[in-house]
Design a protein around this motif. Structure first.
Motif, mmCIF file in Angstrom:
data_model
loop_
_atom_site.group_PDB
_atom_site.id
_atom_site.type_symbol
_atom_site.label_atom_id
_atom_site.label_comp_id
_atom_site.label_asym_id
_atom_site.label_seq_id
_atom_site.Cartn_x
_atom_site.Cartn_y
_atom_site.Cartn_z
ATOM 1 N N GLU A 167 16.152 3.476 -9.723
ATOM 2 C CA GLU A 167 15.923 4.845 -9.266
ATOM 3 C C GLU A 167 14.454 5.070 -8.924
ATOM 4 N N ALA A 168 13.563 4.526 -9.762
ATOM 5 C CA ALA A 168 12.130 4.661 -9.492
ATOM 6 C C ALA A 168 11.766 3.955 -8.188
ATOM 7 N N ILE A 176 6.154 4.121 0.288
ATOM 8 C CA ILE A 176 5.695 2.758 0.572
ATOM 9 C C ILE A 176 5.911 2.435 2.046
ATOM 10 N N ASP A 177 7.070 2.842 2.578
ATOM 11 C CA ASP A 177 7.331 2.612 4.002
ATOM 12 C C ASP A 177 6.330 3.372 4.871
ATOM 13 N N GLN A 178 6.006 4.605 4.447
ATOM 14 C CA GLN A 178 5.054 5.411 5.217
ATOM 15 C C GLN A 178 3.668 4.771 5.189
ATOM 16 N N ALA A 179 3.258 4.292 4.001
ATOM 17 C CA ALA A 179 1.953 3.633 3.887
ATOM 18 C C ALA A 179 1.923 2.346 4.711
ATOM 19 N N LEU A 209 2.380 -0.271 -7.105
ATOM 20 C CA LEU A 209 2.471 -0.298 -5.649
ATOM 21 C C LEU A 209 2.682 1.106 -5.094
ATOM 22 N N ALA A 210 3.501 1.906 -5.789
ATOM 23 C CA ALA A 210 3.759 3.267 -5.319
ATOM 24 C C ALA A 210 2.484 4.114 -5.343
ATOM 25 N N VAL A 212 -0.630 2.978 -5.006
ATOM 26 C CA VAL A 212 -1.465 2.521 -3.894
ATOM 27 C C VAL A 212 -0.975 3.133 -2.591
ATOM 28 N N ALA A 213 0.347 3.127 -2.405
ATOM 29 C CA ALA A 213 0.928 3.690 -1.183
ATOM 30 C C ALA A 213 0.618 5.178 -1.055
ATOM 31 N N GLU A 214 0.716 5.910 -2.154
ATOM 32 C CA GLU A 214 0.422 7.345 -2.122
ATOM 33 C C GLU A 214 -1.029 7.595 -1.731
ATOM 34 N N ALA A 215 -1.944 6.753 -2.241
ATOM 35 C CA ALA A 215 -3.359 6.908 -1.901
ATOM 36 C C ALA A 215 -3.590 6.663 -0.412
ATOM 37 N N VAL A 216 -2.928 5.663 0.146
ATOM 38 C CA VAL A 216 -3.064 5.367 1.575
ATOM 39 C C VAL A 216 -2.516 6.515 2.412
ATOM 40 N N VAL A 217 -1.390 7.064 1.987
ATOM 41 C CA VAL A 217 -0.769 8.165 2.735
ATOM 42 C C VAL A 217 -1.645 9.406 2.677
ATOM 43 N N ARG A 218 -2.191 9.686 1.483
ATOM 44 C CA ARG A 218 -3.050 10.872 1.357
ATOM 45 C C ARG A 218 -4.267 10.764 2.271
ATOM 46 N N ALA A 219 -4.847 9.548 2.337
ATOM 47 C CA ALA A 219 -6.037 9.346 3.169
ATOM 48 C C ALA A 219 -5.681 9.119 4.633
ATOM 49 N N LYS A 220 -4.384 8.909 4.902
ATOM 50 C CA LYS A 220 -3.904 8.610 6.260
ATOM 51 C C LYS A 220 -4.636 7.417 6.862
#
Length: 236
Positions: A167-168, A176-179, A209-210, A212-220
């Motif tokens: 579930e997580a 992750i896909d967005q990043a 990993l999630a 890291v992905a959130e940080a990349v998405v936030r910074a675009k």
């Protein structure tokens, strides 16, 4: 409104409850018994002890600490071990002295092993020879059923943990896909290479990993060009 999910009892709590019930019911099944101790252990954990009386717990602890006694012998042999009269017994001197000091004259330990779990139930008597009919009686059936239930509990909690992990993973997959898409755009690389870069950052920074992905998405992707490019070099 959807109902809240039922809160599951922790495995340690379930195990302690089953062991306590095993010891209590074992005493009821053996009228000549003055008390019982149940233990559980496996190759990856310290053996846990449950006793029907505080004076009996040290009898199990001394055996496990010194590696000698009916519990240890029963586990090694894989079959019941008894002492009809500890006053004349010449095995297990340390355990024997403590048992006699506690008023115990006879004992029997039944071991059960299944799916990597070792369970023992030990019964104690104030009179010599009072527990000779325990082996093969209802106590053995009760302990065998308890061991089966403990194995079932462990498998159930393992399945729950796996479901929670899945579930997580499903919840984190979109970000992750967005990043990965952002990394692909910044570096002009393929999807597999972008995912590999995110995973490398996760490993090097000891972050999920999630996260890291959130940080990349936030910074675009802004401000990460040089770092992402440096990580991408070995993959080309």
């Amino acid at each position: 409104m959807l109902p809240e999910p039922e809160r599951q009892e922790p495995e340690a709590t379930t195990t302690a409850r089953r062991l306590s019930l095993l010891a209590e019911q074992a005493v009821r099944c053996a009228p000549a018994c003055c008390g019982a101790v149940a233990t559980i252990g496996d190759s990856g954990s310290e053996r846990r002890i449950t006793a029907t009386h505080p004076d009996l717990a040290p009898l199990a602890s001394v055996q496990l600490s010194c590696g000698d006694g009916p519990i240890v012998s029963a586990l090694h042999a894989g079959e019941p071990v008894d002492a009809e009269d500890l006053l004349t017994e010449d095995r297990w001197p340390g355990y024997r002295a403590l048992a006699l000091a506690s008023g115990v004259r006879s004992c029997v330990t039944l071991p059960f092993r299944r799916a990597g779990i070792d369970v023992t139930v030990s019964l104690y008597g104030y009179r010599p020879g009072s527990l000779k009919d325990i082996v093969g009686g209802p106590v053995g059936i009760l302990a065998k059923e308890t061991t089966t239930a403990l194995v079932r509990d462990r498998r159930y909690h393992a399945a729950l943990a796996e479901v929670e992990q899945l579930e997580a993973a499903l919840r984190s997959r979109p970000v992750i896909d967005q990043a990965s898409g952002i990394v692909m755009h910044v570096l002009g690389c393929e999807a597999d290479a972008a995912f590999g870069i995110l995973r490398t950052i996760s490993q090097r920074t000891n972050r999920k990993l999630a996260d890291v992905a959130e940080a990349v998405v936030r910074a675009k992707g802004r401000g990460l060009e040089s770092e992402l490019s440096a990580l991408a070099l070995p993959t080309r």
